[in-house]
Design an enzyme around this catalytic site. Structure first.
Site, PDB file in Angstrom:
ATOM      1  N   ILE A  14       0.944  -1.236   0.109  1.00 16.08           N
ATOM      2  CA  ILE A  14       0.004  -0.048   0.180  1.00 16.08           C
ATOM      3  C   ILE A  14       0.854   1.351   0.159  1.00 16.08           C
ATOM      4  O   ILE A  14       0.767   2.091  -0.810  1.00 16.08           O
ATOM      5  CB  ILE A  14      -0.909  -0.112   1.272  1.00 16.08           C
ATOM      6  CG1 ILE A  14      -1.838  -1.389   1.414  1.00 16.08           C
ATOM      7  CG2 ILE A  14      -1.906   1.352   1.146  1.00 16.08           C
ATOM      8  CD1 ILE A  14      -2.579  -1.391   2.480  1.00 16.08           C
ATOM      9  N   ALA A  82       4.423   1.594   7.818  1.00 15.48           N
ATOM     10  CA  ALA A  82       5.130   0.608   8.309  1.00 15.48           C
ATOM     11  C   ALA A  82       4.689  -0.405   9.277  1.00 15.48           C
ATOM     12  O   ALA A  82       4.250   0.054  10.458  1.00 15.48           O
ATOM     13  CB  ALA A  82       6.545   1.072   8.723  1.00 15.48           C
ATOM     14  N   GLU A  84       4.263  -4.980  10.382  1.00 16.15           N
ATOM     15  CA  GLU A  84       4.165  -6.520  10.386  1.00 16.15           C
ATOM     16  C   GLU A  84       2.485  -6.583  10.169  1.00 16.15           C
ATOM     17  O   GLU A  84       1.776  -6.270  11.192  1.00 16.15           O
ATOM     18  CB  GLU A  84       4.521  -7.210  11.597  1.00 16.15           C
ATOM     19  CG  GLU A  84       6.028  -7.099  11.730  1.00 16.15           C
ATOM     20  CD  GLU A  84       6.980  -7.858  10.561  1.00 16.15           C
ATOM     21  OE1 GLU A  84       6.109  -8.746   9.876  1.00 16.15           O
ATOM     22  OE2 GLU A  84       8.137  -7.660  10.721  1.00 16.15           O
ATOM     23  N   THR A 125      -6.152  -0.868  10.375  1.00 18.90           N
ATOM     24  CA  THR A 125      -7.126  -2.080   9.711  1.00 18.90           C
ATOM     25  C   THR A 125      -8.625  -2.128  10.316  1.00 18.90           C
ATOM     26  O   THR A 125      -8.619  -1.855  11.632  1.00 18.90           O
ATOM     27  CB  THR A 125      -6.323  -3.222   9.640  1.00 18.90           C
ATOM     28  OG1 THR A 125      -7.221  -4.288   9.359  1.00 18.90           O
ATOM     29  CG2 THR A 125      -5.832  -3.687  11.223  1.00 18.90           C
ATOM     30  N   ASP A 126      -9.405  -2.633   9.556  1.00 19.49           N
ATOM     31  CA  ASP A 126     -10.762  -2.983  10.167  1.00 19.49           C
ATOM     32  C   ASP A 126     -10.710  -4.095  11.187  1.00 19.49           C
ATOM     33  O   ASP A 126     -11.505  -4.344  11.701  1.00 19.49           O
ATOM     34  CB  ASP A 126     -11.849  -3.161   8.999  1.00 19.49           C
ATOM     35  CG  ASP A 126     -11.401  -4.468   8.320  1.00 19.49           C
ATOM     36  OD1 ASP A 126     -10.200  -5.112   8.254  1.00 19.49           O
ATOM     37  OD2 ASP A 126     -12.098  -5.067   7.544  1.00 19.49           O
ATOM     38  N   GLU A 127      -9.423  -4.903  11.034  1.00 19.43           N
ATOM     39  CA  GLU A 127      -9.565  -5.867  12.021  1.00 19.43           C
ATOM     40  C   GLU A 127      -9.279  -5.679  13.508  1.00 19.43           C
ATOM     41  O   GLU A 127      -9.743  -6.414  14.460  1.00 19.43           O
ATOM     42  CB  GLU A 127      -8.258  -6.932  11.511  1.00 19.43           C
ATOM     43  CG  GLU A 127      -8.446  -7.506  10.227  1.00 19.43           C
ATOM     44  CD  GLU A 127      -7.387  -8.666   9.910  1.00 19.43           C
ATOM     45  OE1 GLU A 127      -7.061  -9.321  10.904  1.00 19.43           O
ATOM     46  OE2 GLU A 127      -7.006  -8.670   8.769  1.00 19.43           O
ATOM     47  N   TYR A 149      -1.733 -10.063  15.601  1.00 17.97           N
ATOM     48  CA  TYR A 149      -1.773  -8.940  14.388  1.00 17.97           C
ATOM     49  C   TYR A 149      -2.727  -7.701  14.955  1.00 17.97           C
ATOM     50  O   TYR A 149      -2.182  -6.619  14.831  1.00 17.97           O
ATOM     51  CB  TYR A 149      -1.935  -9.309  13.218  1.00 17.97           C
ATOM     52  CG  TYR A 149      -2.273  -8.199  12.308  1.00 17.97           C
ATOM     53  CD1 TYR A 149      -1.202  -7.145  12.004  1.00 17.97           C
ATOM     54  CD2 TYR A 149      -3.266  -8.284  11.531  1.00 17.97           C
ATOM     55  CE1 TYR A 149      -1.646  -6.227  11.102  1.00 17.97           C
ATOM     56  CE2 TYR A 149      -3.774  -7.197  10.579  1.00 17.97           C
ATOM     57  CZ  TYR A 149      -2.729  -6.294  10.381  1.00 17.97           C
ATOM     58  OH  TYR A 149      -3.322  -5.143   9.569  1.00 17.97           O
ATOM     59  N   ALA A 151      -4.503  -7.076  17.384  1.00 20.28           N
ATOM     60  CA  ALA A 151      -4.281  -6.426  18.725  1.00 20.28           C
ATOM     61  C   ALA A 151      -3.232  -5.614  18.720  1.00 20.28           C
ATOM     62  O   ALA A 151      -3.144  -4.569  19.353  1.00 20.28           O
ATOM     63  CB  ALA A 151      -3.864  -7.712  19.980  1.00 20.28           C
ATOM     64  N   LYS A 153      -2.168  -3.727  16.185  1.00 21.25           N
ATOM     65  CA  LYS A 153      -2.584  -2.705  15.653  1.00 21.25           C
ATOM     66  C   LYS A 153      -3.740  -1.939  16.368  1.00 21.25           C
ATOM     67  O   LYS A 153      -3.644  -0.592  16.424  1.00 21.25           O
ATOM     68  CB  LYS A 153      -3.432  -3.117  14.163  1.00 21.25           C
ATOM     69  CG  LYS A 153      -2.402  -3.507  13.112  1.00 21.25           C
ATOM     70  CD  LYS A 153      -1.263  -2.620  12.652  1.00 21.25           C
ATOM     71  CE  LYS A 153      -1.912  -1.236  12.004  1.00 21.25           C
ATOM     72  NZ  LYS A 153      -0.985  -0.696  11.545  1.00 21.25           N
ATOM     73  N   LYS A 188      -0.735 -13.042   0.673  1.00 26.69           N
ATOM     74  CA  LYS A 188      -2.232 -12.574   0.826  1.00 26.69           C
ATOM     75  C   LYS A 188      -3.051 -13.272   0.008  1.00 26.69           C
ATOM     76  O   LYS A 188      -2.411 -13.859  -1.087  1.00 26.69           O
ATOM     77  CB  LYS A 188      -2.130 -11.152   0.743  1.00 26.69           C
ATOM     78  CG  LYS A 188      -1.498 -10.158   1.756  1.00 26.69           C
ATOM     79  CD  LYS A 188      -1.611 -10.638   3.161  1.00 26.69           C
ATOM     80  CE  LYS A 188      -0.862  -9.898   4.173  1.00 26.69           C
ATOM     81  NZ  LYS A 188      -0.840  -8.213   4.244  1.00 26.69           N
ATOM     82  N   ILE A 189      -4.243 -13.438   0.209  1.00 25.87           N
ATOM     83  CA  ILE A 189      -5.103 -14.578  -0.351  1.00 25.87           C
ATOM     84  C   ILE A 189      -5.290 -14.051  -1.892  1.00 25.87           C
ATOM     85  O   ILE A 189      -5.229 -15.242  -2.708  1.00 25.87           O
ATOM     86  CB  ILE A 189      -6.622 -14.653   0.444  1.00 25.87           C
ATOM     87  CG1 ILE A 189      -7.148 -15.858  -0.131  1.00 25.87           C
ATOM     88  CG2 ILE A 189      -7.207 -13.442   0.223  1.00 25.87           C
ATOM     89  CD1 ILE A 189      -8.464 -16.058   0.451  1.00 25.87           C
ATOM     90  N   ARG A 213     -15.302 -10.630   3.884  1.00 24.81           N
ATOM     91  CA  ARG A 213     -14.388  -9.654   3.970  1.00 24.81           C
ATOM     92  C   ARG A 213     -14.725  -8.789   3.069  1.00 24.81           C
ATOM     93  O   ARG A 213     -15.377  -8.982   1.876  1.00 24.81           O
ATOM     94  CB  ARG A 213     -13.112 -10.182   3.811  1.00 24.81           C
ATOM     95  CG  ARG A 213     -12.509 -11.241   4.901  1.00 24.81           C
ATOM     96  CD  ARG A 213     -12.340 -10.644   6.398  1.00 24.81           C
ATOM     97  NE  ARG A 213     -11.472 -11.791   6.859  1.00 24.81           N
ATOM     98  CZ  ARG A 213     -12.154 -12.389   7.894  1.00 24.81           C
ATOM     99  NH1 ARG A 213     -13.415 -12.368   7.944  1.00 24.81           N
ATOM    100  NH2 ARG A 213     -11.432 -13.304   8.576  1.00 24.81           N
ATOM    101  N   ASP A 271     -10.399 -25.117   9.181  1.00 17.97           N
ATOM    102  CA  ASP A 271     -10.058 -23.561   9.337  1.00 17.97           C
ATOM    103  C   ASP A 271      -9.068 -23.290  10.191  1.00 17.97           C
ATOM    104  O   ASP A 271      -8.498 -24.381  10.838  1.00 17.97           O
ATOM    105  CB  ASP A 271     -11.464 -23.268   9.849  1.00 17.97           C
ATOM    106  CG  ASP A 271     -11.587 -21.774   9.825  1.00 17.97           C
ATOM    107  OD1 ASP A 271     -10.728 -21.064   9.153  1.00 17.97           O
ATOM    108  OD2 ASP A 271     -12.637 -21.211  10.497  1.00 17.97           O
TER     109      ASP A 271
END
Length: 338
Positions: A14, A82, A84, A125-127, A149, A151, A153, A188-189, A213, A271
């Site tokens: 990005i 920047a 992870e 992020t939306d996560e 990850y 957490a 962010k 990434k997927i 998503r 999963d």
């Protein structure tokens, strides 16, 4: 006054798209990229940006306080990409995620507080909102991350906003949904599935494929981030969404169609842990306050993305191997990029 902007993580997926966007503006005098060039950051992502006399590149870590001080004091704005960012890696490298995403963000904010930047945009992020079975999270929604990850962010978001309330640093936070587009690392997927199909490898779909998503083209996210940089209100967070909501099974079907493949290429696997069932954000705030509207439809965006991976195997095929050590700064030239 002309803008001088420090972009951390500007050789990442990005960040590199955003850097190119900034360089096209006449009122931007200088853009400095600070990037550690870890496995997910590649100098090639900047490509033709090196033709601009306004671009400077520095290889280094956001945890290096001396380097960060030196750079921040010479810029009017900081846009902080920047991080992870891969969920699966955070399961077994949680300490690295906390160090980079929380302590690294603190290092930048501390310098921004002492040297008085005009704007600091923290990209998130939306996560951080965690899973929602129904509805959509507004910017005031509680942060309920479920994986290391997310957490890390969420923690960095809170640190960033605290620097506005405590020290007056003009911080804005952006939170986007899943990005896709050219130059994304094949872990990434979407690029993983595309490159697997290009190599005639099977696709693995976790669980029953019901996880939902929102998919946002990287250029739409960068447009939203730029609006926040120009006109965002300090101390505020802005959700950047408006892409396409898909289950992972629906996403797989779209990629198969775009690549001319069929469902025989797909294998279902158990999963993964903590695989949140659904993310959803309300992005009406940035639309109302700053005039944001996404421009890329998913079918066109995916077709362009598939075409890029098909045309650039030299860019992604080496990344499927064990990551090499970062190259030294002295070896960096101006390579071909996206």
């Amino acid at each position: 006054m002309e803008e001088t902007t420090l972009v951390t993580g500007g050789a990442g997926f990005i960040g590199s798209h955003f850097v190119k966007r900034l360089l096209r503006r006449e009122d931007v005098a200088r853009v400095t990229v600070l990037d550690a060039l870890t496995y997910a950051g590649h100098i090639e992502n900047l490509g033709e940006a090196f033709l601009s006399p306004k671009l400077a590149f520095v290889q280094g870590s956001i945890l290096d306080a001396i380097l960060v001080d030196e750079l921040v004091q010479r810029h009017t704005a900081v846009v902080h990409f920047a991080a992870e960012s891969h969920v699966d890696r955070s399961f077994y490298e949680a300490g690295n995620f906390l160090a980079a995403n929380v302590l690294g963000t603190h290092t930048l904010l501390d310098a921004a507080a002492r040297f008085g930047v005009d704007k600091f945009v923290h990209v998130s992020t939306d996560e951080v909102y965690g899973p929602l079975e129904t509805g959509a999270a507004t910017e005031d929604f509680p942060l309920r991350p479920t994986v290391p990850y997310a957490a890390s962010k969420a923690a960095s978001d809170l640190v960033a906003l605290s620097y506005f309330h405590t020290y007056g640093v003009p911080v804005c936070v952006t939170r986007s949904s899943n990005n896709y587009g050219p130059c994304q690392h094949p872990e990434k997927i979407i690029p993983l599935f595309v490159t697997n199909l290009l190599k005639s490898r099977p696709l693995t779909l976790h669980g029953d494929g019901r996880h939902v998503r929102n998919w946002l083209h990287v250029e739409d996210n960068c447009a939203g981030i730029e609006l926040v940089l120009r006109g965002g209100t300090p101390g505020e967070a802005y959700n950047i969404g408006g892409g396409t909501d898909l289950t992972n099974r629906e996403l797989t079907g779209r990629i198969l169609t775009a690549c001319g493949a069929d469902w025989d290429a797909v294998t279902y696997v158990p999963d993964r842990r903590s695989n949140d069932i659904r993310y959803a954000m309300d992005w009406s705030k940035i639309a109302h306050d700053l005039g944001y509207q996404p421009q890329r439809d998913f079918e066109t965006g995916v077709a362009e993305t598939v075409a890029w991976y098909h045309a650039n195997p030299g860019r992604w095929a080496p990344l499927l191997r064990t990551p090499a050590a970062p190259q030294s700064q002295s070896s960096i030239t101006a390579p071909a990029g996206c």
